[in-house]
Write an enzyme that holds these catalytic residues in place. Sequence first.
Site, PDB file in Angstrom:
ATOM      1  N   HIS A   1       0.525  -1.130  -0.036  1.00  7.38           N
ATOM      2  CA  HIS A   1       0.391  -0.031   0.380  1.00  7.38           C
ATOM      3  C   HIS A   1       1.086   1.570   0.063  1.00  7.38           C
ATOM      4  O   HIS A   1       1.285   1.809   0.954  1.00  7.38           O
ATOM      5  CB  HIS A   1      -0.951   0.384   1.451  1.00  7.38           C
TER       6      HIS A   1
ATOM      7  N   HIS B   1       1.887  14.512   0.280  1.00 14.61           N
ATOM      8  CA  HIS B   1       1.517  15.636  -0.211  1.00 14.61           C
ATOM      9  C   HIS B   1       2.495  16.801   0.197  1.00 14.61           C
ATOM     10  O   HIS B   1       3.569  16.472   1.397  1.00 14.61           O
ATOM     11  CB  HIS B   1       0.139  16.037   1.226  1.00 14.61           C
TER      12      HIS B   1
ATOM     13  N   ASP C   1       0.517   2.601   3.640  1.00 12.53           N
ATOM     14  CA  ASP C   1      -0.241   3.241   3.511  1.00 12.53           C
ATOM     15  C   ASP C   1       0.662   5.204   3.513  1.00 12.53           C
ATOM     16  O   ASP C   1       0.211   5.923   3.532  1.00 12.53           O
ATOM     17  CB  ASP C   1      -1.389   3.498   4.014  1.00 12.53           C
TER      18      ASP C   1
ATOM     19  N   HIS D   1      -5.914  -1.367   5.888  1.00  8.62           N
ATOM     20  CA  HIS D   1      -5.354   0.047   7.269  1.00  8.62           C
ATOM     21  C   HIS D   1      -6.506  -0.056   8.164  1.00  8.62           C
ATOM     22  O   HIS D   1      -7.241   1.068   7.862  1.00  8.62           O
ATOM     23  CB  HIS D   1      -5.269   1.454   6.481  1.00  8.62           C
TER      24      HIS D   1
END
Length: 430
Positions: free
Chosen positions: A59, A307, A303, A230
């Site tokens: 992921h 950003h 995960d 998750h």
Amino acid sequence: MKLVLRGGRVVDTAGARTADVLISEGRIVEVAATIDAPADATLLDCSGCVVGPGLVDLHTHLREPGDPEAETIETGSRAAALGGYTAVQAMPNTDPTIDSAAVVDLVRRQSKAALCEVIPTAAITMGRRGEQLAPFGELAEAGVRFFTDDGSGVQDAGLMRRALEYARPFGVVLAQHCEDSALAGGGHMHEGACSSRLGIPGMSALAEEVMVARDIELARVTGGRIHFLHVSTARSVELVVDARQEGLNVTCEVAPHHLVLSDESLESFDPLFKVNPPLRPPADVAALRDALNDGSIDAVATDHAPHPPQAKAAPLAEAPPGMLGLQTALPIVLEVLTSKDPDSAVETALMRLSWVPAAIGQISGQGRPVAPGEPANLCVFDPGQSWTVDPQRLASRARNTPYAGRTMTGQVRHTVFRGEAVVVDGEATR
Ligand code: DOR
């Protein structure tokens, strides 16, 4: 290129032993107590280190195509290699979405020079809009084994049922981001005592748990294969454990941040702690730590969600959810497992970070035993070495780690990908 990994403790599915490892032309050639290094081999010192199969991340958000300011396949794969990963599954919530063989092909071409294997996954629905199924046949033909609308859950239960039926003959995995949007209700953190005190709109744990329960029912009816991304609450894990005991074809992963951070971090109002699913109360964190240790949770997946700084500098309500994870996952997992059982921590960490995720993702050539003939995808780490997280020194394009200044124990020394030393002494070689 020939390599000799000298003097490490080899740990894999066969157990642990002290051995040297000789690698040539992308494969492991010999594993023995002492190996005379060929004259043309590069020696890598592994004393004090574990030599294991490379880590496999189910992921990872690599943001390419679409958002190279956040991450590129190059920068993300470098972060992965520095974190001990030799394979990552690239999430399809890119722009454009990975929902056709053409975009899969684009990601593959962009991944040619990556520092680890980059495995494209694909969306369950076109554009992840939750309306129309993606062409599973075409995508399976293109080699995709793992489908997900991650970033959001498939809201329409009828569509999810058809997806499970449609996916079955292709033998692929559907992976759900469990979040019922009506129950999540536009919250920015976990709904509970902490969100009430802070006055931040909350997201109920039910948003996750109702979808886990729904999909377990759908898996039962369809005989479909589902992986829960998750999972973050004690109840979600209980539901998965019951389903597994019943013999349903379900697996689940936990993200490292849900093992060490709680909703109390949001007292800072810092968007670095905003993530989906949200950080949960300490009781859930404790339950997840137990569940990782006792095998209720199959895998740890990062995960990793880069950003750009300006996006995370927005107020909490507007900032996007997500945090970096590739370079900090291994020490976090070691810390959690060592707190439970120091003797088995390293082996259990590798099981949950390497060979089990490789099996869930049906990824050949990864998570393999350290044995002659196997592809040389290996990670070498010093489980006792401490280091402090400096966001500026991470290899990701983005800086949104929630662990700045935190001391981690367990450091990657070398990573070998397809026989090439892509990380040597903690530095990427390209
Ligand atoms: O926090 C998250 N960020 N959760 C997700 O499911 C998606 C991810 C992203 O893509 O940023």
